[in-house]
Design a protein around this motif. Structure first.
Motif, short mmCIF file in Angstrom:
data_model
loop_
_atom_site.label_atom_id
_atom_site.label_comp_id
_atom_site.label_asym_id
_atom_site.label_seq_id
_atom_site.Cartn_x
_atom_site.Cartn_y
_atom_site.Cartn_z
N GLY A 265 37.54 43.71 43.43
CA GLY A 265 38.54 44.13 42.46
C GLY A 265 38.85 45.61 42.63
N ALA B 98 37.65 48.23 41.29
CA ALA B 98 36.47 49.10 41.38
C ALA B 98 35.92 49.07 42.81
CB ALA B 98 35.41 48.65 40.38
N GLY B 99 35.66 47.87 43.32
CA GLY B 99 35.08 47.72 44.66
C GLY B 99 36.00 48.25 45.74
N GLU C 3 32.87 39.20 48.75
CA GLU C 3 33.69 38.63 47.68
C GLU C 3 33.39 37.14 47.55
OE1 GLU C 3 35.92 39.46 45.20
OE2 GLU C 3 35.97 37.29 44.92
N VAL D 253 40.77 40.41 39.91
CA VAL D 253 41.75 39.95 38.91
C VAL D 253 43.19 40.18 39.40
CG1 VAL D 253 42.65 40.45 36.60
CG2 VAL D 253 40.21 40.21 36.95
N GLY E 164 44.04 36.72 38.49
CA GLY E 164 44.43 36.76 37.09
C GLY E 164 45.89 37.13 36.87
N THR F 44 31.41 34.70 49.74
CA THR F 44 30.01 35.11 49.67
C THR F 44 29.66 35.46 48.23
OG1 THR F 44 30.29 36.11 51.85
CG2 THR F 44 28.27 36.67 50.67
N VAL F 45 28.83 34.64 47.61
CA VAL F 45 28.44 34.88 46.21
C VAL F 45 27.12 35.63 46.21
CG1 VAL F 45 28.02 33.83 43.96
CG2 VAL F 45 29.55 32.70 45.59
N GLY G 126 30.59 45.62 41.70
CA GLY G 126 31.84 45.66 40.92
C GLY G 126 32.33 44.24 40.72
N VAL H 145 46.14 38.82 28.86
CA VAL H 145 45.78 37.54 29.46
C VAL H 145 46.55 36.42 28.76
CG1 VAL H 145 43.87 36.02 30.07
CG2 VAL H 145 43.50 38.49 29.97
N LEU I 41 25.19 37.27 39.43
CA LEU I 41 24.52 38.32 40.21
C LEU I 41 23.42 38.98 39.37
CD1 LEU I 41 25.86 40.99 42.56
CD2 LEU I 41 24.54 41.72 40.60
N ASP J 299 34.61 46.51 35.10
CA ASP J 299 34.42 45.65 33.92
C ASP J 299 32.97 45.19 33.74
OD1 ASP J 299 37.12 45.89 33.50
OD2 ASP J 299 37.58 43.75 33.70
N ALA K 52 38.69 50.85 36.04
CA ALA K 52 37.81 50.28 37.08
C ALA K 52 37.91 51.12 38.35
CB ALA K 52 38.19 48.83 37.36
C1 LIG Z 1 45.09 37.91 33.26
C2 LIG Z 1 44.71 39.35 33.23
C3 LIG Z 1 45.70 40.31 33.06
C4 LIG Z 1 45.37 41.67 33.05
N1 LIG Z 1 46.37 42.58 32.92
C5 LIG Z 1 46.09 43.90 33.03
C6 LIG Z 1 47.12 44.87 32.99
O1 LIG Z 1 48.29 44.56 32.81
N2 LIG Z 1 46.78 46.18 33.13
C7 LIG Z 1 45.49 46.56 33.35
O2 LIG Z 1 45.25 47.76 33.53
N3 LIG Z 1 44.48 45.66 33.35
C8 LIG Z 1 44.75 44.34 33.20
N4 LIG Z 1 43.73 43.42 33.23
C9 LIG Z 1 42.33 43.90 33.36
C10 LIG Z 1 42.01 44.35 34.79
O3 LIG Z 1 42.54 43.45 35.72
C11 LIG Z 1 40.50 44.50 34.95
O4 LIG Z 1 40.06 45.47 34.02
C12 LIG Z 1 40.12 44.95 36.38
O5 LIG Z 1 40.60 44.06 37.35
C13 LIG Z 1 38.60 45.09 36.51
O6 LIG Z 1 38.31 45.44 37.83
P1 LIG Z 1 36.87 45.17 38.48
O7 LIG Z 1 36.96 45.71 39.86
O8 LIG Z 1 35.82 45.68 37.58
O9 LIG Z 1 36.69 43.59 38.50
P2 LIG Z 1 37.59 42.33 38.93
O10 LIG Z 1 39.03 42.68 39.13
O11 LIG Z 1 37.24 41.31 37.93
O12 LIG Z 1 36.98 41.96 40.34
C14 LIG Z 1 35.66 41.49 40.47
C15 LIG Z 1 35.55 40.69 41.75
O13 LIG Z 1 34.18 40.39 41.97
C16 LIG Z 1 34.06 39.06 42.44
N5 LIG Z 1 32.70 38.58 42.12
C17 LIG Z 1 32.20 38.24 40.91
N6 LIG Z 1 30.92 37.88 41.03
C18 LIG Z 1 30.60 37.99 42.35
C19 LIG Z 1 29.42 37.76 43.10
N7 LIG Z 1 28.30 37.35 42.52
N8 LIG Z 1 29.46 37.95 44.44
C20 LIG Z 1 30.60 38.39 45.05
N9 LIG Z 1 31.76 38.63 44.37
C21 LIG Z 1 31.74 38.44 43.05
C22 LIG Z 1 35.13 38.31 41.67
O14 LIG Z 1 35.48 37.10 42.33
C23 LIG Z 1 36.27 39.34 41.67
O15 LIG Z 1 37.08 39.18 42.81
C24 LIG Z 1 44.01 42.06 33.20
C25 LIG Z 1 43.00 41.10 33.32
C26 LIG Z 1 43.34 39.76 33.33
C27 LIG Z 1 42.23 38.73 33.47
#
Ligand SMILES: Cc1cc2nc3c(=O)[nH]c(=O)nc-3n(C[C@H](O)[C@H](O)[C@H](O)COP(=O)(O)OP(=O)(O)OC[C@H]3O[C@@H](n4cnc5c(N)ncnc54)[C@H](O)[C@@H]3O)c2cc1C
Length: 470
Positions: A155, A157-158, A176, A184, A188, A217-218, A239, A297, A406, A440, A451
């Protein structure tokens, strides 16, 4: 001749052209179609170039906003995007989905008297221009340090961590769980708000820099964090987001055609159900769809259901319009597309037919009391106000939690009582040596830019660790 302050203030904010609501509500093409160079220059000319720019304070990653806007005004779009890249590696994404109204634009001095500068639209313009017409030149990379970093989750962050560390000369592998990177941003947020080609191009950019992206890869199942160290990684960034759907826990929630928003949007976006049968993902199409919740969402789910062919889509939310957590622009877009809002309403149970399919919901009217721990006024049921709402499909979009896959399989990580990882807010360092976390999975569901900002802090700290030590 240079424009005076008065002229700048009088020029109205330049609206971004958009698809007609009656047409777009049945297609998945992007809703706003982007500034032309002329519109972008006109909008940029509204910036007052404040000496102490409050917009920069309102930006979680402190982009030099007047700096990049000045370049757009001068027509030097190449320099504009490079200025943004100094602080944000996902400008095409952030220009589209950041809650600018609460951040940079909310702090713009022009907002006090009228319309703020459209900073988000300009950021999007600079990024799109570079993607479409730029040279594709890669930024310079430092000499190899021989250190290896594993990033778990792709996502914002990563991806930010990966992009920063590869430029600093480290070897980076992103793991991933899904078959595609982007978090997301791909599974998403729907295509009509954030085209997937844009996320793909950000990933491609990282791959061209040398980042290795390992999908399917989980971490915690396929391989665990300690095994990553055994495999020779020197540091790990976690992340993994907050992708665990929340439910209402009311009777009938397991009836057929009741989805979590997570599943519904993942099928529609990541697995391209909207292109069925060209893609192999079937997705139920409701005629009378109800979406529960009031955030981005919920808006995304409702607008997706409309595009999938629903006759009627209703959003049921237990507070009033003032408390809707979604971005105003998204609420407005939903309304324009004919989504109906049932506010101050809460479901008490779902009603099924004799085959187990959902056919309606019993709801109760709510009224607002004193603010609760979230700062929003607490909704309370009005006794005796129950009524039935017919529907043949329901999407539950009432928030998400920390996924334990995780964290439940990683020793020495400290978690808070809601299952999120405890990390130093200044560095992203966790309690486990060599492990950082951000986005997140640390803050709970937040925003793309927060993020990405957490990724930036963590990558600085990881670099220090790899150069100096823990
Ligand atoms: C439908 C929706 C709409 C949104 N709209 C907005 C918006 O308009 N504006 C905004 O700023 N924010 C929005 N957000 C929020 C925003 O997308 C998130 O805050 C942001 O993506 C978080 O980033 P992240 O990198 O922490 O995690 P994520 O984007 O959640 O990415 C995490 C990744 O880690 C992977 N993962 C999880 N567990 C494992 C594991 N064990 N091993 C390997 N990979 C793993 C997941 O598959 C995912 O790809 C929205 C969220 C949703 C769900």
């Amino acid at each position: 001749m240079a424009q005076g302050k008065d002229t700048k203030e009088k020029l109205p904010r330049q609206a971004m052209p958009e698809q007609d609501p009656n047409i777009r509500k049945r297609n998945f093409d992007e809703v706003p179609t982007g500034y032309t160079p002329e519109l972008a220059k006109a909008e940029a000319s509204r910036c007052l170039q404040c000496k102490k720019p409050s917009c920069v304070e309102g930006c979680p990653v402190s982009i030099d906003i007047p700096g990049f806007i000045k370049y757009i005004q001068e027509g030097d779009f190449t320099k504009a995007i490079r200025k943004i890249w100094e602080k944000n590696s996902l400008p095409a994404v952030c220009g589209r989905v950041c809650p600018q109204e609460d951040q940079c634009e909310g702090s713009c001095i022009l907002a006090k008297k009228g319309q703020p500068v459209a900073i988000g639209n300009l950021e999007r313009f600079a990024a799109d221009y570079e993607r479409n017409y730029g040279s594709g030149e890669l930024p310079p990379k430092k000499a190899s340090t021989g250190k290896k970093v594993a990033v778990v989750g792709s996502g914002p962050a990563g991806l930010t961590v990966a992009g920063d560390l590869i430029l600093k000369g480290h070897e980076v592998t992103v793991f991933e769980a899904f078959h595609k990177g982007g978090g997301v941003l791909v599974y998403g947020i729907p295509q009509f708000r954030l085209p997937k080609e844009i996320v793909a191009s950000e990933l491609h950019f990282l791959e061209r820099l040398g980042v290795d992206i390992q999908c399917n890869t989980v971490v915690g199942k396929t391989v665990d964090v300690d095994e990553l160290f055994e495999q020779g990684f020197d540091a790990v960034f976690i992340g993994v987001g907050a992708g665990l759907p929340r439910f209402l826990n009311v009777p009938g929630e397991n009836l057929i055609n009741i989805y979590s928003a997570n599943e519904y949007l993942t099928r529609a976006n990541l697995m391209k159900a909207y292109l069925f049968p060209e893609y192999d993902t079937p997705l139920a199409k409701g005629k009378e769809v109800v979406v529960l919740g009031g955030g981005n969402v919920a808006m995304d789910s409702a607008r997706t259901a409309m595009r999938m062919g629903a006759d009627r889509v209703r959003i049921v939310y237990r507070r009033s319009r003032d408390e809707l957590p979604a971005r105003q622009a998204e609420v407005h877009h939903a309304e324009e597309e004919g989504i109906e809002f049932y506010l101050l309403t809460n479901p008490t149970r779902f009603i099924g037919d004799d085959q187990g399919w959902v056919k309606g919901m019993e709801c109760i009217q709510m009224e607002l009391g004193e603010p609760d721990e979230s700062g929003r006024r607490r909704p309370e049921p009005v006794s005796g106000s129950e009524f039935e709402l017919p529907c043949d499909m329901v999407v539950i979009a009432v928030g998400s939690g920390a996924n334990p896959v995780l964290t439940g399989n990683t020793h020495d990580l400290e978690l808070n009582k809601r299952g999120y990882i405890v990390a130093d807010p200044k560095t992203g360092k966790t309690m486990k040596k060599g492990v950082w976390a951000g986005g997140d999975i640390v803050t709970g569901a937040a925003t793309v830019i927060l993020a990405a900002g957490a990724g930036r802090l963590a990558s600085d700290s990881i670099h220090d660790y790899l150069s100096i030590g823990w």
